[in-house]
Design an enzyme around this catalytic site. Structure first.
Site, PDB file in Angstrom:
ATOM      1  N   LYS A  61       9.088-119.983  -2.848  1.00 26.30           N
ATOM      2  CA  LYS A  61      10.423-119.391  -3.013  1.00 26.30           C
ATOM      3  C   LYS A  61      11.265-119.526  -1.743  1.00 26.30           C
ATOM      4  CE  LYS A  61       9.548-116.260  -6.825  1.00 26.30           C
ATOM      5  NZ  LYS A  61       9.511-114.900  -7.341  1.00 26.30           N
TER       6      LYS A  61
ATOM      7  N   LYS B  16       5.379-123.172 -13.289  1.00 24.15           N
ATOM      8  CA  LYS B  16       5.165-122.045 -14.190  1.00 24.15           C
ATOM      9  C   LYS B  16       6.486-121.562 -14.791  1.00 24.15           C
ATOM     10  CE  LYS B  16       5.577-117.766 -11.645  1.00 24.15           C
ATOM     11  NZ  LYS B  16       5.501-116.385 -11.910  1.00 24.15           N
TER      12      LYS B  16
ATOM     13  N   LYS C  28      11.215-116.084 -15.063  1.00 26.51           N
ATOM     14  CA  LYS C  28      12.500-115.463 -15.443  1.00 26.51           C
ATOM     15  C   LYS C  28      13.655-116.092 -14.694  1.00 26.51           C
ATOM     16  CE  LYS C  28      10.536-111.003 -14.989  1.00 26.51           C
ATOM     17  NZ  LYS C  28       9.964-111.259 -13.672  1.00 26.51           N
TER      18      LYS C  28
HETATM   19  N1  AQP Z   1       4.380-118.212 -16.470  1.00 22.56           N
HETATM   20  C1  AQP Z   1       3.556-117.166 -16.467  1.00 22.56           C
HETATM   21  N2  AQP Z   1       2.361-117.235 -17.097  1.00 22.56           N
HETATM   22  C2  AQP Z   1       1.527-116.173 -17.096  1.00 22.56           C
HETATM   23  N3  AQP Z   1       1.821-114.985 -16.511  1.00 22.56           N
HETATM   24  C3  AQP Z   1       2.988-114.880 -15.870  1.00 22.56           C
HETATM   25  N4  AQP Z   1       3.578-113.875 -15.194  1.00 22.56           N
HETATM   26  C4  AQP Z   1       4.789-114.281 -14.736  1.00 22.56           C
HETATM   27  N5  AQP Z   1       5.025-115.546 -15.120  1.00 22.56           N
HETATM   28  C5  AQP Z   1       3.927-115.955 -15.817  1.00 22.56           C
HETATM   29  C6  AQP Z   1       2.979-112.556 -14.994  1.00 22.56           C
HETATM   30  O1  AQP Z   1       3.958-111.589 -15.389  1.00 22.56           O
HETATM   31  C7  AQP Z   1       3.785-110.423 -14.608  1.00 22.56           C
HETATM   32  C8  AQP Z   1       5.094-109.934 -14.083  1.00 22.56           C
HETATM   33  O2  AQP Z   1       5.625-110.901 -13.189  1.00 22.56           O
HETATM   34  P1  AQP Z   1       6.696-110.510 -12.105  1.00 22.56           P
HETATM   35  O3  AQP Z   1       7.978-110.211 -12.728  1.00 22.56           O
HETATM   36  O4  AQP Z   1       6.178-109.420 -11.250  1.00 22.56           O
HETATM   37  O5  AQP Z   1       6.813-111.700 -11.108  1.00 22.56           O
HETATM   38  P2  AQP Z   1       6.592-113.202 -11.270  1.00 22.56           P
HETATM   39  O6  AQP Z   1       5.136-113.525 -11.397  1.00 22.56           O
HETATM   40  O7  AQP Z   1       7.284-113.845 -10.107  1.00 22.56           O
HETATM   41  O8  AQP Z   1       7.327-113.494 -12.647  1.00 22.56           O
HETATM   42  P3  AQP Z   1       8.495-114.478 -12.928  1.00 22.56           P
HETATM   43  O9  AQP Z   1       8.830-114.370 -14.367  1.00 22.56           O
HETATM   44  O10 AQP Z   1       8.134-115.828 -12.408  1.00 22.56           O
HETATM   45  O11 AQP Z   1       9.684-113.832 -12.096  1.00 22.56           O
HETATM   46  P4  AQP Z   1      10.592-114.506 -11.000  1.00 22.56           P
HETATM   47  O12 AQP Z   1      11.217-115.706 -11.646  1.00 22.56           O
HETATM   48  O13 AQP Z   1      11.601-113.475 -10.618  1.00 22.56           O
HETATM   49  O14 AQP Z   1       9.710-114.878  -9.842  1.00 22.56           O
HETATM   50  C9  AQP Z   1       2.795-110.758 -13.495  1.00 22.56           C
HETATM   51  O15 AQP Z   1       1.538-110.222 -13.805  1.00 22.56           O
HETATM   52  C10 AQP Z   1       2.739-112.254 -13.532  1.00 22.56           C
HETATM   53  O16 AQP Z   1       1.474-112.753 -13.126  1.00 22.56           O
END
Ligand code: AQP
Length: 354
Positions: free
Chosen positions: A136, A217, A220
């Site tokens: 990031k 991956k 969001k």
């Molecule tokens: N692609 C994914 N596959 C499986 N699990 C996922 N998680 C996120 N993306 C995937 C799991 O969702 C939970 C919450 O995630 P988070 O919001 O705390 O942060 P993150 O992992 O950074 O999720 P995002 O969607 O990718 O958010 P952004 O884009 O803001 O960084 C966690 O348990 C995560 O493992």
């Protein structure tokens, strides 16, 4: 132990039981999710649907981590709206606020206080090795130091509640390992204070990949072509699946040399509870177009009841705020005494009796 040498003048680690919360309790689960956008099917399949299952047998604490969502540029009005939307999405997916504790991170100030204390036990080099920071931050020196500190705040979130298990997707494994190291180091310096949490990562759904690039991956914040979100309409879901990248050739198989089909078959399998081998057999000789149409309809069908409930919840934001306020009270019943224990063992509390 690096922390121990840094604190060489303090007394030997104490071994007497902590004066707080010694009662037997059910296994405790803690999880967090960032209000950085609408919840995606990656969040759901990787983590949230497990949280829903586990709330029946475990003491579950779910935190909307809005302080983590401040680590990259954001709009304050959006952040508040997304926080309430995410609470509604979690409840619509089946998190029951009567069973589980659902609250917003910034409402419990013990999280940030503990972050500072844990930062004194977290090594600069450890944080520099976190792959999420590298991804990031992309090596940009102007990136906010909050992004660097993200895993310390996450460690504080988890160990503040004496968490036994953290159900997460594969992307969070490294952060949980760091949390364990920091908690162990703290305990060895100041005496047994924190439960050492385990990562709970399921094989299936652990890593849902982006629709527009199956080597990354699904996220969001990855841009709309990357994900399917719970806020997406049926037509948007059809359009996104139709545009999802495919592999060269035409076989519908979940092989490593077919990362796009492997991802789409995985999503299909998880949403319909059908083994991948059965789907592969069903789609022998069938084109990508038909497969994608069927997949889109399967996702729409599974998401429909959740989306209907979501619309009802979003019609009453005051009720969502009430639910979250109640969650804050319950979270603080655990966090406040734990933090007082930390203040005492670290010597920053002026209260007598330790
Ligand atoms: N692609 C994914 N596959 C499986 N699990 C996922 N998680 C996120 N993306 C995937 C799991 O969702 C939970 C919450 O995630 P988070 O919001 O705390 O942060 P993150 O992992 O950074 O999720 P995002 O969607 O990718 O958010 P952004 O884009 O803001 O960084 C966690 O348990 C995560 O493992």
């Amino acid at each position: 132990m690096v922390g121990a040498s840094a604190f060489g003048s303090i007394a030997e680690p104490r071994t007497q039981p902590a004066p707080f919360e010694a009662v037997a309790r059910r296994k405790r689960v803690f999880s967090g999710i960032q209000p950085s956008g609408s919840m995606t099917i990656g969040n759901y399949l990787g983590a949230v649907r497990r949280w829903v299952r586990q709330q029946h047998e475990r003491q579950s604490i779910h935190c909307i981590v809005n302080l983590h969502a401040m680590t990259l540029p954001y709009d304050p009005i959006d952040l508040r709206r997304r926080t309430l939307d995410l609470a509604a999405e979690l409840i619509a997916c089946g998190i029951d606020p009567e069973k589980a504790i659902l609250f917003v991170q910034s409402e419990v100030p013990e999280h940030t206080e503990l972050t500072w204390i844990l930062s004194t036990q977290t090594m600069f080099g450890e944080l520099g090795r976190m792959t999420q920071f590298k991804d990031k931050g992309r090596g940009d020196e102007r990136v906010g130091s909050g992004l660097f500190f993200y895993p310390v705040l996450m460690a504080a979130d988890i160990i503040l509640y004496d968490t036994d298990s953290v159900p997460v997707g594969e992307d969070q494994r490294q952060h949980i390992e760091l949390t364990r190291d920091v908690a162990q180091r703290f305990n060895s310096v100041f005496g047994e204070t924190f439960v050492i949490p385990e990562a709970d990562i399921e094989k299936e759904g652990a890593r849902i990949m982006a629709l527009d690039d199956p080597t990354k991956k699904m996220s969001k914040s990855g841009g709309p072509a990357n994900y399917i979100a719970f806020m997406d309409s049926p037509d948007e879901i059809r359009r996104k699946i139709n545009r999802a990248v495919t592999d060269s050739g035409s076989e519908i198989v979940a092989r490593d040399d077919k990362p796009a089909m492997k991802n789409l078959l995985g999503i299909y399998s998880l949403f319909t509870d059908t083994p991948i081998s059965e789907l592969e057999a069903r789609y022998v000789g069938v084109g990508y177009g038909q497969f994608k149409r069927d997949l889109a309809e399967a996702i729409i069908e599974q998401m429909a009841p959740i989306q209907a409930r979501l619309a009802e919840l979003q019609a009453d934001p005051d009720e969502i705020v009430r639910i979250l306020n109640r969650g804050t009270e319950r979270a603080r019943e655990i966090a406040t005494p734990k933090m007082e224990q930390v203040r005492q063992v670290t010597g920053i509390s002026l209260k007598a009796g330790w």
